[in-house]
Design an enzyme around this catalytic site. Structure first.
Site, PDB file in Angstrom:
ATOM      1  N   HIS A   1      38.468  35.580  62.774  1.00 24.09           N
ATOM      2  CA  HIS A   1      37.666  36.354  63.070  1.00 24.09           C
ATOM      3  C   HIS A   1      36.261  35.806  61.846  1.00 24.09           C
ATOM      4  O   HIS A   1      36.208  37.301  61.709  1.00 24.09           O
ATOM      5  CB  HIS A   1      38.159  37.715  63.536  1.00 24.09           C
ATOM      6  CG  HIS A   1      38.584  38.239  62.513  1.00 24.09           C
ATOM      7  ND1 HIS A   1      39.454  39.570  62.135  1.00 24.09           N
ATOM      8  CD2 HIS A   1      38.265  38.257  61.175  1.00 24.09           C
ATOM      9  CE1 HIS A   1      40.030  39.984  60.979  1.00 24.09           C
ATOM     10  NE2 HIS A   1      39.148  39.219  60.326  1.00 24.09           N
TER      11      HIS A   1
ATOM     12  N   HIS B   1      36.655  46.212  60.067  1.00 18.46           N
ATOM     13  CA  HIS B   1      36.011  45.722  58.784  1.00 18.46           C
ATOM     14  C   HIS B   1      35.248  47.007  57.845  1.00 18.46           C
ATOM     15  O   HIS B   1      33.883  47.447  57.706  1.00 18.46           O
ATOM     16  CB  HIS B   1      35.786  44.773  58.582  1.00 18.46           C
ATOM     17  CG  HIS B   1      35.833  43.313  58.848  1.00 18.46           C
ATOM     18  ND1 HIS B   1      36.388  43.338  60.375  1.00 18.46           N
ATOM     19  CD2 HIS B   1      36.784  42.387  58.473  1.00 18.46           C
ATOM     20  CE1 HIS B   1      37.275  42.161  60.360  1.00 18.46           C
ATOM     21  NE2 HIS B   1      37.381  41.820  59.197  1.00 18.46           N
TER      22      HIS B   1
ATOM     23  N   HIS C   1      41.505  31.999  52.765  1.00 19.89           N
ATOM     24  CA  HIS C   1      40.141  32.380  52.022  1.00 19.89           C
ATOM     25  C   HIS C   1      39.893  34.032  50.988  1.00 19.89           C
ATOM     26  O   HIS C   1      40.747  34.656  51.068  1.00 19.89           O
ATOM     27  CB  HIS C   1      38.830  32.603  53.523  1.00 19.89           C
ATOM     28  CG  HIS C   1      39.481  34.127  54.039  1.00 19.89           C
ATOM     29  ND1 HIS C   1      40.018  34.084  55.094  1.00 19.89           N
ATOM     30  CD2 HIS C   1      38.569  34.836  54.698  1.00 19.89           C
ATOM     31  CE1 HIS C   1      40.112  35.644  55.355  1.00 19.89           C
ATOM     32  NE2 HIS C   1      39.096  36.184  55.264  1.00 19.89           N
TER      33      HIS C   1
ATOM     34  N   GLU D   1      44.802  38.890  56.030  1.00 21.13           N
ATOM     35  CA  GLU D   1      44.826  39.190  57.177  1.00 21.13           C
ATOM     36  C   GLU D   1      46.116  38.717  58.244  1.00 21.13           C
ATOM     37  O   GLU D   1      45.968  39.110  59.371  1.00 21.13           O
ATOM     38  CB  GLU D   1      43.269  39.168  57.782  1.00 21.13           C
ATOM     39  CG  GLU D   1      42.550  39.800  57.316  1.00 21.13           C
ATOM     40  CD  GLU D   1      41.007  38.661  57.051  1.00 21.13           C
ATOM     41  OE1 GLU D   1      39.853  39.297  57.238  1.00 21.13           O
ATOM     42  OE2 GLU D   1      41.213  37.391  57.447  1.00 21.13           O
TER      43      GLU D   1
END
Lengths: 292, 120
Positions: free
Chosen positions: A12, A59, A193, A240
């Site tokens: 995302h 977020h 990431h 995530e």
């Protein structure tokens, strides 16, 4: 009866949304990403699900840290797509089916998943980044969304196992809804990431590919990892991926991976995978044993 | 008395856990950045940065970090990156530029470490 007809795992990354809005689909740098979503969009167009049920994270946009829920389900006929500091995106509001959302919420709480609920709130790139790559939006989205937000920002986070079990409970919740809705479950985020601190830029393709194999064939193994394990293997924000485990928990034991695209361009291993369940009796009986 | 959350045991170097204690210590600082999702907060910052920081109740250390555009220092102080990136839009920095700064590299140096160095 409502039923789950498949699952999608997708990154995302917010810049996917920026590139989409700027029309960079044919740009050689971005084409490997956008091309990789075309088979997924085609699959959805053929399967025509009524609902995409998202396990995603906010977020700190919709919700702020003064009250940050571990699990939160959105209820509403419309959710605007959030302004995250750069203005609005010009996409139609996300659609919702209040009766179905409420049923999922009630069923989960009655199974002792004590969710929080939000209404009349915008939704950020946790859903809005991949959504227009999955579904067309002109003149409007073809179906509704059930948003289930999972806290992956503020420790303590729900465990990987808890997310997997949430997915299993969601399957039972879907299958206890009397209307014949076709549902695709979607887990967003990842893969490897890290985007804060001196370790920014960390990636691990070997682990990413191992994660995808294990997620498909032996997801229980991934529920045994701690958050620090995920961070060490895939970078801080790759935690995530516990949301992919929620998606996986909602699917049957034996999966066919219909499509996969993996593109590590700069800092996030941008990935999309589509799953269907292998339809055979053994799968059904194994699923029943798990439920029991 | 401090107790260790087993979830975060063994975190690698260069990673900053955002947890309940961090949040408790830096709630106002995080809120300052979170507010940037509202156009009026962005305008107030552009109009008068100092006044915006004072109104948000930042302490001297926090104000110094903002003035210095010290991205890594802000993270180290206890700001979650996902509110910080909202402010990056306000001061016209891309995430890639912020990443390079946090690694202590020039933008070009950083991009040379990426799989597609000319990507933007």
């Amino acid at each position: 009866m409502a039923r789950i007809i498949g699952g999608i795992g997708t990154s995302h990354v917010p810049t996917i949304g920026v590139a989409y809005d700027k029309g960079r689909q044919e740009d050689p740098v971005w084409a490997p990403l956008f091309e990789g979503y075309k088979p997924v969009a085609k699959w959805l167009a053929e399967k025509q699900p009524d609902v995409l049920l998202f396990f995603y994270n906010d977020h700190a946009t919709t919700l702020f840290f003064d009250l940050y829920p571990t699990f939160a389900l959105g209820v509403g006929e419309r959710f605007p797509i959030a302004d995250e500091g750069a203005g609005l995106r010009g996409l139609p509001d996300i659609r919702g089916d209040v009766d179905f959302q409420a049923h999922i919420g009630e069923a989960l709480v009655n199974e002792e998943f004590d969710l929080a609920f939000f209404q009349n709130k915008p939704i950020d790139h946790g859903i809005a980044s991949p959504l227009p790559l999955l579904w067309p939006h002109e003149p409007d989205w073809p179906g509704t969304v059930v948003p289930i937000a999972i806290n992956v920002l503020q420790y303590p986070l729900p465990t990987a196992r808890r997310c997997y079990r949430l997915g299993q409970a969601v399957r039972r919740a879907v299958e206890s809804y009397p209307e014949d809705l076709k549902v695709v479950v979607v887990g967003t985020g990842g893969l490897s990431h890290q985007i804060h601190g001196e370790r920014t830029g960390f990636n691990n393709t070997e682990w990413d590919l191992d994660f995808l194999e294990t997620l498909r064939d032996d997801p229980e193994r991934l529920t045994q990892l701690t958050h620090a394990d995920y961070v060490r293997l895939g970078g801080a924000e790759s935690v995530e991926q516990i949301m992919w485990l929620a998606m996986r928990g909602a699917l049957g034991a034996s999966l066919e991976e219909m499509h996969r695209n993996y593109y590590l361009m700069t800092t996030t291993a941008m990935t999309v995978v589509t799953y269907e369940e292998r339809e055979n009796a053994a799968v059904g009986s194994q699923r029943e044993r798990e439920v029991a | 008395m401090f107790t260790q959350n087993p979830q975060t045991l063994g975190m690698p170097e260069g990673t900053y856990v955002f947890d309940l204690r961090t949040c408790n210590r830096r709630l106002a600082f995080n809120r300052f950045f979170w507010n940037m999702i509202r156009p009026e907060a962005r305008q107030a910052f552009w109009d008068d940065e100092e006044a915006a920081m004072r109104a948000a109740g930042l302490d001297d250390e926090e104000m110094a970090l903002v003035r210095a555009r010290d991205w890594l220092g802000i993270v180290q102080a206890g700001v979650n990156f996902f509110v910080l990136e909202k402010w990056a839009r306000v001061v016209r920095k891309t995430n890639l530029e912020v990443y390079a700064i946090m690694r202590g590299e020039s933008f070009e140096e950083f991009m040379q470490t990426r799989a597609v160095p000319h990507a933007r």
